[in-house]
Write an enzyme that holds these catalytic residues in place. Sequence first.
Site, PDB file in Angstrom:
ATOM      1  CD  GLU A   1      -2.992  -1.152   0.492  1.00 21.39           C
ATOM      2  OE1 GLU A   1      -3.209  -0.120  -0.185  1.00 21.39           O
ATOM      3  OE2 GLU A   1      -3.700  -2.164   0.425  1.00 21.39           O
TER       4      GLU A   1
ATOM      5  CB  CYS B   1      -1.649   6.744   1.308  1.00 23.30           C
ATOM      6  SG  CYS B   1      -2.864   5.621   1.884  1.00 23.30           S
TER       7      CYS B   1
HETATM    8  C1  UN1 Z   1      -3.757   5.671   4.488  1.00 25.06           C
HETATM    9  O1  UN1 Z   1      -3.670   6.886   4.379  1.00 25.06           O
HETATM   10  O2  UN1 Z   1      -2.734   4.965   4.651  1.00 25.06           O
HETATM   11  O3  UN1 Z   1      -9.485   6.157   2.833  1.00 25.06           O
HETATM   12  C2  UN1 Z   1      -5.038   4.944   4.503  1.00 25.06           C
HETATM   13  C3  UN1 Z   1      -8.928   6.693   3.789  1.00 25.06           C
HETATM   14  C4  UN1 Z   1      -8.686   5.840   5.019  1.00 25.06           C
HETATM   15  C5  UN1 Z   1      -7.461   5.042   4.848  1.00 25.06           C
HETATM   16  C6  UN1 Z   1      -6.247   5.819   4.504  1.00 25.06           C
HETATM   17  N1  UN1 Z   1      -9.811   4.983   5.222  1.00 25.06           N
HETATM   18  O4  UN1 Z   1      -8.553   7.847   3.789  1.00 25.06           O
END
Ligand code: UN1
Length: 514
Positions: A267, A301
């Site tokens: 990820e 992210c």
């Molecule tokens: C991340 O930033 O690593 O969709 C995950 C989202 C959250 C997950 C983010 N449920 O912003």
Amino acid sequence: MDINKEIANVFRNLDLSDVNDGVCDGEHWFGHGREIQVTTPITGQVIASVKTANKDDYDQVIQKAQAAFAQWRLIPAPKRGEIIRQLGVALREKKPALGKLVTLEMGKSIQEGLGEVQEMIDICDYACGQSRMLYGVQTHSERPQHRMYEQWHPLGVVGIISAFNFPVAVWSWNLTLALVCGDVCVWKPASPTPLTAIACQKIFARVLQENHAPAAVSTLVTGKGSEIGDLFNNDKRIGLISYTGSTRLGKHIAQIVSERLGKTILELGGNNAIIITPHADLELAAKNVLFGAVGTAGQRCTTTRRVIIAESVYEKFKELLQNYYTRITIGSPLNENILMGPLVNTAAVDVMMNALRDIKSQGGSIIYGGEKLSGEKYPGGCYVTPAIAEVENHFAIVQEETFAPILYLIKYKGDLGNAIHIQNDVTQGLSSAIFTNDLIEAEQYLSHAGSDCGIANVNLGTSGAEIGLAFGGEKETGGGRESGSDAWKAYMRRQTNTINWSRTTVLAQGIKFD
Ligand code: UN1
């Protein structure tokens, strides 16, 4: 608000102290490696220290995990699911304290800290249900009196390397599914956020103990990536490494793990865009861009990094958005009225300031924010104002993921195809969105000629995904999927079984061998 009182209350509630062992083999806590200090970005003060793992500590944990796997895989999956359900109950009880600890340790607003714990609770409920639905398909054999079906078996020991920005949720997305699948998990939390990990490990250890389950199904190894990370990656005993973090490190991990033909869930970085067409509700779009760009201080992210706006509505949207930005409240994230807290540390502030310099030197202009904040209200050096910049998509800095609240405005001319081309013209492929009230535009965007990202939304932002469907992205985002849908399959190995109940030998493909 007295932050020292807050820290003391949270520590008491979550069984933390000034000095904490950072390694747990299920039963015992220790840490014979270096002692690291944990700083809160809210004030810049050290709030605790953690004793990390050395190589022997690491080995002890993996051995215990392997032994636990031999027992855990024999417990029926729905019983494993029941234990995860109870983890959800325990997390509901600890939600206020754990949410606050997330905020203390990494600086996201208390609303978002609590939201992160809620995401853990949601995945516990989901995984409990999933434990009764580890379905394999069956089909009809071409041979008489033969039966064929597919089964899913657990992989073994799963290594979870989590990121600072979702210090507890990333663990839970992996742990809950891996455990109902019959695997066991070893967790290496991000270096800035070991306290939340220690707290979660303690919460889950109690649940496991109450159920007389093998304690080492969940273990913890705190340590710097450079010291512990490669032990993990090179270790043949680890069947799957699930890594959340930068593309740069993700490539390093993928190389090492694939060298030994191990499995990965990656990820990695995003460079998420929102397209705003002439048929968009601009108010709705501006509100969503605001949360997407400024939520978690731009450190998700899934953060919205680029807005690609139709020429005809560009100026109007820009004005609306700037107006929204002036209303952003910045300050201690423990204060419920604050929308944006500090960045995770001063190094992150430096990265942001360097990126702002690069934007200007590459021909862009900063039209809002981007200042370091200081003074009594902003202690510790981690507070900034979020920035808006006008740029072109091909700038080197725009092609990169800068983990900070910098939002790029990009103008598009002509039809939607041009906007989609700009959106997809980056190496990352995590999340994306379009704002339009035109059905044809929305369908084009979601089609195979549309967004190339793992997540594509219509009339909502790029961040804040629910756990019910798979989460992850394409291209340099790594291709991994976590959470809902059939993401559970990544934690299992597939076995095809054929059974002959004819008492004679019949070969497939009509082959005679008599
Ligand atoms: C991340 O930033 O690593 O969709 C995950 C989202 C959250 C997950 C983010 N449920 O912003």
